[in-house]
Scaffold this motif. Structure first.
Motif, PDB file in Angstrom:
ATOM      1  N   LEU A  36     106.515  17.793 215.151  1.00 20.88           N
ATOM      2  CA  LEU A  36     106.531  18.656 216.403  1.00 20.88           C
ATOM      3  C   LEU A  36     105.127  18.981 216.607  1.00 20.88           C
ATOM      4  O   LEU A  36     104.578  19.091 217.714  1.00 20.88           O
ATOM      5  CB  LEU A  36     107.510  19.785 216.420  1.00 20.88           C
ATOM      6  CG  LEU A  36     108.972  19.753 216.106  1.00 20.88           C
ATOM      7  CD1 LEU A  36     109.739  20.931 215.990  1.00 20.88           C
ATOM      8  CD2 LEU A  36     109.477  18.677 217.604  1.00 20.88           C
ATOM      9  N   CYS A  37     104.511  19.473 215.710  1.00 20.22           N
ATOM     10  CA  CYS A  37     103.186  20.022 215.601  1.00 20.22           C
ATOM     11  C   CYS A  37     102.395  19.827 214.269  1.00 20.22           C
ATOM     12  O   CYS A  37     103.044  19.904 213.391  1.00 20.22           O
ATOM     13  CB  CYS A  37     102.952  21.407 216.245  1.00 20.22           C
ATOM     14  SG  CYS A  37     103.802  22.683 215.175  1.00 20.22           S
ATOM     15  N   SER A  38     101.052  20.111 214.391  1.00 25.14           N
ATOM     16  CA  SER A  38     100.470  20.240 212.744  1.00 25.14           C
ATOM     17  C   SER A  38     100.879  21.382 212.015  1.00 25.14           C
ATOM     18  O   SER A  38     101.278  22.475 212.688  1.00 25.14           O
ATOM     19  CB  SER A  38      99.031  20.094 213.060  1.00 25.14           C
ATOM     20  OG  SER A  38      98.335  21.487 213.681  1.00 25.14           O
ATOM     21  N   GLU A  39     100.617  21.305 210.975  1.00 32.85           N
ATOM     22  CA  GLU A  39     100.972  22.557 209.951  1.00 32.85           C
ATOM     23  C   GLU A  39      99.922  23.747 210.406  1.00 32.85           C
ATOM     24  O   GLU A  39     100.516  24.788 210.374  1.00 32.85           O
ATOM     25  CB  GLU A  39     100.817  22.037 208.455  1.00 32.85           C
ATOM     26  CG  GLU A  39     102.058  21.230 208.141  1.00 32.85           C
ATOM     27  CD  GLU A  39     101.837  20.964 206.413  1.00 32.85           C
ATOM     28  OE1 GLU A  39     101.363  22.019 205.762  1.00 32.85           O
ATOM     29  OE2 GLU A  39     102.045  20.057 206.213  1.00 32.85           O
ATOM     30  N   SER A  40      98.595  23.584 210.583  1.00 41.98           N
ATOM     31  CA  SER A  40      97.935  24.457 211.056  1.00 41.98           C
ATOM     32  C   SER A  40      98.227  25.231 212.389  1.00 41.98           C
ATOM     33  O   SER A  40      98.125  26.452 212.272  1.00 41.98           O
ATOM     34  CB  SER A  40      96.588  23.901 210.957  1.00 41.98           C
ATOM     35  OG  SER A  40      96.391  22.746 212.127  1.00 41.98           O
ATOM     36  N   THR A  41      98.662  24.383 212.956  1.00 37.98           N
ATOM     37  CA  THR A  41      98.927  25.084 214.581  1.00 37.98           C
ATOM     38  C   THR A  41     100.259  25.871 214.226  1.00 37.98           C
ATOM     39  O   THR A  41     100.298  27.120 214.857  1.00 37.98           O
ATOM     40  CB  THR A  41      99.529  23.882 215.635  1.00 37.98           C
ATOM     41  OG1 THR A  41      98.443  23.002 215.872  1.00 37.98           O
ATOM     42  CG2 THR A  41     100.055  24.351 217.040  1.00 37.98           C
ATOM     43  N   PHE A  42     101.189  25.496 213.558  1.00 39.17           N
ATOM     44  CA  PHE A  42     102.420  26.424 213.259  1.00 39.17           C
ATOM     45  C   PHE A  42     101.925  27.425 212.429  1.00 39.17           C
ATOM     46  O   PHE A  42     102.559  28.842 212.652  1.00 39.17           O
ATOM     47  CB  PHE A  42     103.486  25.636 212.429  1.00 39.17           C
ATOM     48  CG  PHE A  42     104.704  26.048 212.314  1.00 39.17           C
ATOM     49  CD1 PHE A  42     105.721  26.372 213.557  1.00 39.17           C
ATOM     50  CD2 PHE A  42     105.030  26.833 211.207  1.00 39.17           C
ATOM     51  CE1 PHE A  42     106.782  26.948 213.364  1.00 39.17           C
ATOM     52  CE2 PHE A  42     106.309  27.474 211.058  1.00 39.17           C
ATOM     53  CZ  PHE A  42     107.194  27.582 211.972  1.00 39.17           C
ATOM     54  N   ILE A  43     101.121  27.530 211.225  1.00 50.69           N
ATOM     55  CA  ILE A  43     100.765  28.673 210.485  1.00 50.69           C
ATOM     56  C   ILE A  43      99.946  29.520 211.660  1.00 50.69           C
ATOM     57  O   ILE A  43     100.341  30.792 211.513  1.00 50.69           O
ATOM     58  CB  ILE A  43      99.878  28.084 209.614  1.00 50.69           C
ATOM     59  CG1 ILE A  43     100.558  27.384 208.401  1.00 50.69           C
ATOM     60  CG2 ILE A  43      99.181  29.169 208.867  1.00 50.69           C
ATOM     61  CD1 ILE A  43      99.671  26.762 207.284  1.00 50.69           C
ATOM     62  N   ARG A  44      99.228  29.278 212.704  1.00 48.82           N
ATOM     63  CA  ARG A  44      98.476  30.209 213.596  1.00 48.82           C
ATOM     64  C   ARG A  44      99.909  30.670 214.309  1.00 48.82           C
ATOM     65  O   ARG A  44      99.585  31.911 214.727  1.00 48.82           O
ATOM     66  CB  ARG A  44      97.575  29.313 214.292  1.00 48.82           C
ATOM     67  CG  ARG A  44      96.368  28.835 213.852  1.00 48.82           C
ATOM     68  CD  ARG A  44      95.206  28.235 214.276  1.00 48.82           C
ATOM     69  NE  ARG A  44      94.875  29.176 215.631  1.00 48.82           N
ATOM     70  CZ  ARG A  44      94.419  28.779 216.831  1.00 48.82           C
ATOM     71  NH1 ARG A  44      94.496  27.424 217.117  1.00 48.82           N
ATOM     72  NH2 ARG A  44      94.319  29.558 217.713  1.00 48.82           N
ATOM     73  N   PHE A  45     100.726  29.925 214.768  1.00 51.51           N
ATOM     74  CA  PHE A  45     101.828  30.548 215.480  1.00 51.51           C
ATOM     75  C   PHE A  45     102.420  31.627 214.605  1.00 51.51           C
ATOM     76  O   PHE A  45     102.784  32.753 215.105  1.00 51.51           O
ATOM     77  CB  PHE A  45     102.801  29.383 215.742  1.00 51.51           C
ATOM     78  CG  PHE A  45     104.029  30.102 216.317  1.00 51.51           C
ATOM     79  CD1 PHE A  45     104.206  30.599 217.722  1.00 51.51           C
ATOM     80  CD2 PHE A  45     105.256  30.030 215.535  1.00 51.51           C
ATOM     81  CE1 PHE A  45     105.470  31.087 217.862  1.00 51.51           C
ATOM     82  CE2 PHE A  45     106.433  30.348 216.175  1.00 51.51           C
ATOM     83  CZ  PHE A  45     106.563  30.983 217.328  1.00 51.51           C
ATOM     84  N   GLU A  46     102.832  31.526 213.459  1.00 53.42           N
ATOM     85  CA  GLU A  46     103.658  32.432 212.765  1.00 53.42           C
ATOM     86  C   GLU A  46     102.802  33.384 212.321  1.00 53.42           C
ATOM     87  O   GLU A  46     103.241  34.669 212.235  1.00 53.42           O
ATOM     88  CB  GLU A  46     103.820  31.878 211.307  1.00 53.42           C
ATOM     89  CG  GLU A  46     105.238  30.976 211.250  1.00 53.42           C
ATOM     90  CD  GLU A  46     105.888  30.687 210.243  1.00 53.42           C
ATOM     91  OE1 GLU A  46     107.018  30.121 209.782  1.00 53.42           O
ATOM     92  OE2 GLU A  46     105.090  30.794 208.889  1.00 53.42           O
TER      93      GLU A  46
END
Length: 618
Positions: A36-46
């Motif tokens: 769905l998206c990169s891990e870095s993108t998701f971590i920034r979302f969280e």
């Protein structure tokens, strides 16, 4: 009305919730966001440093087994048009009009060449579904499913799937892919275990588990003829099927229910040929036959097939609105001019451009506009807005308690929420007031006249009552519709009052726009609720034809969305209308509705229908 500084959009509200839920379920970042998206993108979302597209956010929530049927979404321009196009494809597949579905799907492909991975996935998934519904070539169907899965699932092997967190849509595609590539029954058994091991809400599990069990049964029969099954295998499959049926009964889910009842009927016959059934199993077998016969009556009564033809409804994104059109209607409902909206925050040209969908970016202008017209200033929001996991869980527990008529437990939850909830929005205040009034009305703890006054007071926290019910143009918030439903429920005895009559006609006209075209399933939850009250009022004042038209719309939506409880209630309303208008003595509907109520564990309703049968037959 403004949001807490820490909570400036639904995406940020959900960031903390998703993180807590992910950790609670023991799911890693890479498992949840894979494909769905990169891990870095998701971590920034969280960390609340960025947002995610609404489709990605929805898919992540689904991977966590979250029910997203209550999420409300505003879209603009091409985003809204693409959503509408996809929704029409789903509608025509449900209606088995595959030519129209194919035409719109191909138009979707041509008109919107720049699509996200999830939008591409939709195209290939619907293409496969249309082919399958028309008994197309298995290789073509499998190839389209393979391409659909490749857009979001990293590894489609059984070993790879076990390491991933998949959504209902992804598991649905995977099940069909496995079915069309002739995998062994053991693979489907692994998927059943995978679903059961997930810590999902019951609503989510009941959507997909019955299909997995059905495919498991078909694969077993292909490996060993059913007539050759041993007693141990029959008992093992019966246990799996029965556990799923029992969960579906609790929430009134129709997903592959007829198929499971049919499987279980065959199993009981096979076991009885090999050994004498004990009393408990014999009672289950008798109930199963009664339930299946009643369900078959219902499907025949509504002219729809018993067998599940497709799962297109799983791919709906519900409660979507065109932002510009919604704001324009809302502004006119409130009697506000463009200059009044613009004053102090934006120029008038910006207001016009927001209403016509020409503005890209400038999100703060849109949020200001939403706030000016008494709506939650968020482009995506849930039914209760909070980033606190305990608060959200308590709210959901309170809702479930009410739906199950566990009033004491729900009332305690409500009092706790009212005292302690942190996000002090007008919208949240209205939601909690609505539940308070609904509890009081359901338990007959308040007179109708007093209830009407308190409903109007609560609704007027966001909009003047006259504007809400008498304006020429209407657009209601997600919470104002339940207030209107409760109002007319309590005002039914005052229907001869000219004001109440006119108010109901205005609301009926508003709702009609949402239930009479190819987008009719979009707001199915709120329309089922309001429509049920509208048909009841109309029937009680002798407008049977109009009442029946609403009944048919409600049953169509309810069955399309695989909901049985509302279908039973409204089918009784149709019988009651016929009884009042034609003095019918036909008790067949009542007998079947009593049996269906028994299946749903609504035993008071079952007794009501049986008593009604007795009175009619006297």
């Amino acid at each position: 009305m403004g949001l807490n500084k820490k909570i400036n959009s639904y995406e940020y509200v959900m960031a903390a919730y998703i993180k807590n839920l992910r950790q609670q379920q023991g799911i890693g970042v890479n498992q949840l966001c894979g494909g769905l998206c990169s891990e870095s993108t998701f971590i920034r979302f969280e960390k609340r440093e960025r947002t995610l597209p609404y489709e990605t956010l929805g898919r992540i929530l689904e991977r966590l087994g979250n029910n997203i049927e209550d999420v409300h979404i505003y879209l603009e321009g091409d985003e809204y048009d693409k959503w509408a196009c996809r929704t029409k494809v789903i509608y025509f597949i449900i209606k088995e009009d595959y030519n129209s579905a194919t035409e719109i799907l191909e138009r979707y492909k041509e008109q919107y060449p720049k699509k996200t991975k999830l939008e591409e996935q939709f195209y290939y998934r619907m293409k496969a579904m249309i082919e399958a519904c028309q008994d197309g070539e298995r290789e073509i169907i499998a190839d389209n499913l393979r391409q659909a899965l490749a857009r979001s699932v990293v590894d489609i092997s059984p070993e790879g799937v076990a390491k991933e967190a998949l959504s209902i849509q992804e598991i649905d595609m995977l099940l069909d892919y496995y079915r069309y590539t002739d995998v062994s029954a053991g693979i489907f058994r692994q998927i059943i275990s995978y679903i059961c091991d997930r810590k999902w809400e019951n609503v989510a599990t009941c959507k997909i588990l019955p299909k997995a069990i059905y495919y498991y049964y078909l694969a077993l029969c292909e490996e060993v003829a059913f007539d050759s099954w041993g007693i141990d295998q029959l008992i093992m499959v019966e246990k799996i099927v029965s556990e799923s049926i029992d969960e579906q009964r609790k929430i009134g889910s129709l997903c592959f229910l007829w198929e499971l009842l049919t499987i279980r009927e065959g199993i009981y016959h096979a076991i009885s040929d090999k050994m004498e059934l004990d009393q408990i199993t014999k009672k289950r077998a008798e109930d199963n036959s009664r339930w299946k016969a009643a369900l078959e009556w219902l499907y025949k009564d509504q002219h729809i097939p018993e067998r599940t033809i497709n799962t297109a409804i799983y791919y709906m994104t519900f409660n979507v609105e065109n932002l510009g059109k919604a704001l324009r209607k809302r502004r006119k409902m409130l009697g506000l001019s463009v200059s009044e909206i613009a004053e102090g925050v934006m120029d008038q040209k910006t207001v016009y451009r927001i209403e016509t969908g020409e503005v890209k970016g400038q999100k703060y202008h849109k949020l200001n506009y939403l706030e000016r017209v008494g709506l939650p200033n968020q482009l995506i929001h849930d039914i209760f807005i909070t980033d606190n996991l305990e608060e959200r869980d308590l709210f959901m527990h309170m809702r479930k308690a009410k739906s199950r008529m566990n009033y004491e437990e729900g009332w305690c939850d409500l009092l706790t929420l009212k005292e302690d909830y942190k996000c002090k929005l007008t919208y949240n205040e209205q939601i909690l007031r609505w539940y308070e009034l609904a509890y009081l009305v359901d338990r007959r703890k308040i007179e109708n006249g007093d209830a009407l006054l308190r409903i109007r007071e609560s609704a007027e926290l966001s909009v003047n009552w006259k504007s809400l019910t008498r304006a020429k143009h209407h657009y209601y918030s997600y919470v104002e519709i339940p207030f209107l439903k409760l109002y007319f429920q309590c005002a039914e005895t005052f229907f001869e009052n000219e004001n109440v009559h006119e108010e109901l006609e205005a609301i009926e006209k508003y709702c009609f726009e949402y239930v009479d075209d190819e987008l009719r399933y979009n707001h199915f939850k709120s329309m089922l609720s309001v429509g049920a009250v509208i048909q009841s009022v109309l029937g009680n004042v002798g407008e049977y034809e109009k009442s029946n038209k609403w009944c048919k719309r409600i049953i169509d939506m309810s069955l399309a969305c695989r909901k049985l409880r509302r279908t039973v209630d409204i089918r009784y309303a149709m019988w009651w209308n016929k009884r009042e208008e034609e003095k019918t003595t036909d008790v067949v509907p009542l007998s079947n509705l009593a049996t269906l109520s028994n299946m749903l564990m609504k035993y008071e309703d079952e007794q009501f229908f049986l008593n009604k049968m007795y009175k009619v037959g006297r």
